[in-house]
Each structure stands twice: as C-alpha cells, then as structure tokens.
Design an enzyme around this catalytic site. Structure first.
Site, PDB file in Angstrom:
ATOM      1  N   ASP A  84       0.838  -0.984   0.159  1.00  0.00           N
ATOM      2  CA  ASP A  84       0.191   0.115   0.128  1.00  0.00           C
ATOM      3  C   ASP A  84       1.024   1.157  -0.150  1.00  0.00           C
ATOM      4  O   ASP A  84       2.080   1.215   0.424  1.00  0.00           O
ATOM      5  CB  ASP A  84      -1.060   0.180   1.144  1.00  0.00           C
ATOM      6  CG  ASP A  84      -1.969  -0.860   1.197  1.00  0.00           C
ATOM      7  OD1 ASP A  84      -2.015  -1.740   0.185  1.00  0.00           O
ATOM      8  OD2 ASP A  84      -2.890  -0.814   1.931  1.00  0.00           O
ATOM      9  N   HIS A 129       3.827  -2.275   3.084  1.00  0.00           N
ATOM     10  CA  HIS A 129       3.765  -0.949   2.572  1.00  0.00           C
ATOM     11  C   HIS A 129       5.053  -0.720   1.689  1.00  0.00           C
ATOM     12  O   HIS A 129       6.107  -1.139   2.285  1.00  0.00           O
ATOM     13  CB  HIS A 129       3.650   0.181   3.484  1.00  0.00           C
ATOM     14  CG  HIS A 129       2.181  -0.067   4.421  1.00  0.00           C
ATOM     15  ND1 HIS A 129       2.047  -1.037   5.225  1.00  0.00           N
ATOM     16  CD2 HIS A 129       1.100   0.532   4.257  1.00  0.00           C
ATOM     17  CE1 HIS A 129       0.790  -0.816   5.763  1.00  0.00           C
ATOM     18  NE2 HIS A 129       0.225   0.014   4.901  1.00  0.00           N
TER      19      HIS A 129
END
Length: 316
Positions: free
Chosen positions: A124, A283
């Site tokens: 992400d 991430h």
C-alpha cells in the site's frame, strides 16, 4: 616585290601538295592503329571465353548470391535491414488488463476460507522513489507476483514506477487519490471521486485509456473507526460500478511500529497462524526501508512453508 606571280603560285601549290601528303599519312597511321586494336581485342575475348567456359566438373564462379542452408535466426541477423519485433501492445493489454468479474467479491471472501497454501503479497501507499524500485527488484529476482494498491497523487509523481510494476506482471489496484481520511471519507461522492481520480492517474501512467482496476482497498481498512458508516454505504455504490474491495488477514506490522527485519518476520508468522491462503499487508512508502530489507526473508520463509504466490489477476 620579292616574288613574281608565277613563283608565288608555284610555292602555294607546293605548300598545298605537302599538306595533302601529311593528311594522307596521318589517316593511314590511324587506320593501322585501329585495325591492330580490333585484332588484339578480338583475340583477347576469344581466349577469355575459352578459359571461362565451365565444364561439368568445374565449380561455378557465378557472382550471384548462393542460398545456403542458414538457420532462420542467422539469416535475420545477416540481413541488411532487420525488422525487430516490437512488443505487441494488444497482447500486453489482453494479458494484463483486469477483466470484470461479477463474482469478484464472493471470490475474494472465499480466499479467507481456502485451504490452498497461497500468499498474496500486497503493498500500500506507493509508489515511492526509494522503496518501490527495491521491492520490484526483489520480486523480479524471486519471480514472485504481487499487488500494489497505489495512491493516485503518488502515481502522478512517479508514473514510470507504476508502469514498470505493471509491465513486470504485478496487479495495480486502487487505494484512493489522497490517502487523507478527512478528504476521502467526507461523503459517498468523495469516496467514489477518489477512486475515479486514482484510476485516471493509473490510466495516464500506463498510457491505456480503457484500463480499469476493479479492486479498491479502503485506507485504514473497510470497516471500523469513525468513518465506518460512510465506508459501509459506499460499498454498494462502488459495487454498482463493478468495483470490489479487499482487506488483509496477515501483516508484517511495518505500519505498526515493527522496525526491524526480525520483528516484521515474527509479526508475519503470528498473524498468518491458522490461515492457509494469506493476503499479506505491507507498504512501499518512502519511510519503509525495513519492509524492503525484510521482504527477501518473508518470501524465503513462505517458500519454506510450501506457499506459492499469486496476485489478483487470479480473480480479475
């Protein structure tokens, strides 16, 4: 007067006769030279033809190119103007453009109950200039596909990284445009608008006008928190446009203060316990260097546990 008329006439006649004699000699000389030249040329040509005439046992001396049995690839290399095959954009699009799946939400839900040992690695908040390239390099070296939930504003900043991820076979999914909760969750319209803005950014980055992602991950997750009500209402809105969403059931804790490779690996092991198919949350934002450092260990461990790797092209 030096000469009388008769003497002058006689001298002129002598001059004229002498001139005629010289011209005649020159003509005879030129004719002789030409005849000799013709004879010599004729003799040379006759001799040359006899020498050059091939017999049945004589190897051909033709200067025309001989078509020998050269492999196709080698012929192409030796050709003066070689047409190098270009990447067929239509083939690339047909392979990597997600396709609408009316059962996508149910298929994703079923992943959480699957007994197949499959890992969906997801990243992400990217792309970022420092971390995303490292992650892409690792995934390429390990031959592992992944899914990137990108932020539209960052896509506009680093379009080449999104294009690289796409061209290397990774799934590009939607994580909104701003990643600002107060902006995204103002209303149903702002949630949908963030989705559309992110999708348009990805289309521009890829250069594919009809690209659709079909998959959304709500910043902060799809449920809970102060924005829970508007999130739940928006699910039907998104679904009416063919968009589904996914969360995760496993994480490395890189957004929860796990700041060493060892801590992230332990968090992975703890959160995957009891699940066979796992959707791993990580991430690739600019402050996630430890995530890049831990990724080879994460992949190694999952392979040792018998996991294969897929991305969401399996559903779309």
């Amino acid at each position: 007067m030096l000469y009388d008329n008769n003497e002058e006439t006689r001298l002129v006649n002598v001059y004229n006769n002498h001139e005629k004699l010289n011209i005649k000699k020159v003509a005879i000389f030129i004719t002789s030279v030409l005849m000799c030249f013709i004879v010599l040329v004729g003799s040379f040509l006759l001799s040359y033809n006899k020498m050059a005439k091939p017999t049945e046992d004589t190897e051909s001396t033709s200067t025309e190119p001989v078509d020998v049995d050269v492999p196709h690839e080698e012929k192409a290399i030796k050709t003066e103007h070689v047409q190098i095959a270009k990447h067929n954009i239509e083939k690339m699009k047909s392979k990597f453009i997600p396709e609408y799946n009316e059962n996508a939400q149910e298929d994703i839900k079923n992943l959480y109950f699957s007994t197949e040992k499959v890992a969906y690695l997801t990243f992400d908040d990217g792309p970022s200039a420092t971390i995303t390239p490292q992650i892409l390099d690792i995934l390429k070296n390990e031959n592992v596909p992944a899914t990137f939930f990108v932020v539209g504003a960052r896509v506009n900043k680093y379009p080449n990284l999104v294009k690289r991820a796409y061209e290397e076979g990774h799934y590009i999914a939607n994580h909104g445009y701003t990643h600002s909760y107060s902006e995204i969750y103002k209303s149903l319209d702002t949630i949908f608008g963030e989705y559309v803005d992110c999708e348009n950014a990805v289309r521009n980055a890829l250069g594919i006008d009809d690209y659709r992602m079909y998959l959304f991950r709500y910043p902060g997750g799809s449920a809970g928190g102060r924005y829970s009500d508007v999130k739940n209402e928006s699910k039907n809105v998104l679904n009416s446009y063919g968009v589904t969403y996914t969360n995760w059931n496993c994480m490395t804790g890189d957004a929860e203060g796990k700041n060493t490779v060892e801590e992230q690996l332990e968090e992975l092991k703890a959160t995957m316990e009891g699940d066979d198919t796992i959707i791993v949350l990580m991430h690739d934002a600019s402050d996630k260097q430890v995530t890049a450092d831990a990724l080879p260990e994460v992949i190694r461990y999952l392979k040792e546990q018998g996991y294969t790797f897929k991305n969401f092209y399996e559903i779309f």
